[in-house]
Scaffold this motif. Structure first.
Motif, short mmCIF file in Angstrom:
data_model
loop_
_atom_site.label_atom_id
_atom_site.label_comp_id
_atom_site.label_asym_id
_atom_site.label_seq_id
_atom_site.Cartn_x
_atom_site.Cartn_y
_atom_site.Cartn_z
N ALA A 22 -72.24 -12.73 -127.37
CA ALA A 22 -70.87 -12.39 -127.00
C ALA A 22 -70.88 -11.09 -126.19
O ALA A 22 -71.59 -10.15 -126.54
N CYS A 60 -68.24 -11.98 -133.61
CA CYS A 60 -67.31 -11.67 -132.52
C CYS A 60 -65.85 -11.93 -132.89
O CYS A 60 -64.96 -11.75 -132.05
N ALA A 63 -64.23 -14.59 -130.73
CA ALA A 63 -64.07 -14.08 -129.35
C ALA A 63 -62.79 -13.26 -129.19
O ALA A 63 -62.22 -13.21 -128.10
N GLN A 68 -66.31 -8.23 -127.03
CA GLN A 68 -66.99 -9.50 -127.34
C GLN A 68 -66.06 -10.68 -127.06
O GLN A 68 -66.08 -11.69 -127.75
N VAL A 71 -67.89 -15.58 -125.05
CA VAL A 71 -69.06 -16.08 -125.78
C VAL A 71 -69.85 -17.03 -124.89
O VAL A 71 -69.27 -17.96 -124.31
N THR A 157 -66.19 -19.72 -124.74
CA THR A 157 -65.07 -18.92 -125.26
C THR A 157 -63.89 -19.81 -125.64
O THR A 157 -63.28 -19.64 -126.70
#
Length: 198
Positions: A22, A60, A63, A68, A71, A157
């Motif tokens: 991430a 993360c 996300a 972060q 991803v 993501t």
């Protein structure tokens, strides 16, 4: 069925294995545009790769954590992945291992790879009794990762946030159905010994 305490589980093919990282948007965006890791990615820093999608989500925050927000699924060669594990030092001393503390400290200073076993995470990101591996790459290992092992980069993501959205609405079955399929990774015996894998 009981999952071994130290088992690597990953999405993999005959030739490649998928790991996750991430990044902030500027690093992820540049890497995706180039098809490889380029500045502002820093080769001088240790970079941690994780074969467990759920552990990456724990790290993360689906996300949503600052820095972060993007991803990446990083497909690398299995030969490279196994090289990394075979050249690794465990990040903490293990009394069950043959290395005494001083020998472990020397290896920790010289090894280009660190391996850390952390509790695997459930779909709701609660800790599980078995562990998931994180692999920290530095020096020669980062160079090999970027220049030799990398096969492909995919932005996941949207997948991360979609799974999170389904969990938020109580659709656990729908969230679970979206997860990447991860199977026990068949390590060569000498590599399994090096990283204390079951």
């Amino acid at each position: 069925m009981t999952v071994p305490r130290h088992q690597i589980r990953a999405a993999f093919t005959d030739d490649t294995v998928t790991v996750y990282q991430a990044y902030p948007p500027e690093i992820a965006g540049a890497a995706l545009a180039a098809g490889r890791f380029v500045p502002p990615f820093k080769r001088e820093r240790m970079t941690w790769i994780k074969p467990s999608f759920r552990w990456m989500m724990y790290r993360c925050g689906w996300a949503l954590k600052p820095g972060q927000e993007r991803v990446l699924a990083v497909e690398i060669s299995r030969a490279g992945f196994e090289w990394a594990l075979g050249h690794a030092c465990l990040s903490s001393h293990d009394l069950r291992r043959l290395l005494d503390r001083d020998a472990w400290r020397r290896l920790l200073r010289t090894s280009p790879v660190r391996v850390q076993w952390d509790p695997e995470r459930s779909l709701r990101l609660a800790p599980l009794p078995h562990r998931s591996v994180q692999v920290g790459l530095s020096g020669e290992a980062v160079r090999r990762y970027v220049d030799e092992w990398l096969v492909g980069l995919t932005d996941v993501t949207v997948l991360a946030r979609t799974v999170h959205d389904r969990l938020t609405t109580g659709d656990e079955a729908g969230a679970a159905a979206l997860l990447p399929v991860e199977r026990p990774y068949p390590l060569p015996p000498e590599v399994a010994r090096a990283v204390d894998a079951d």
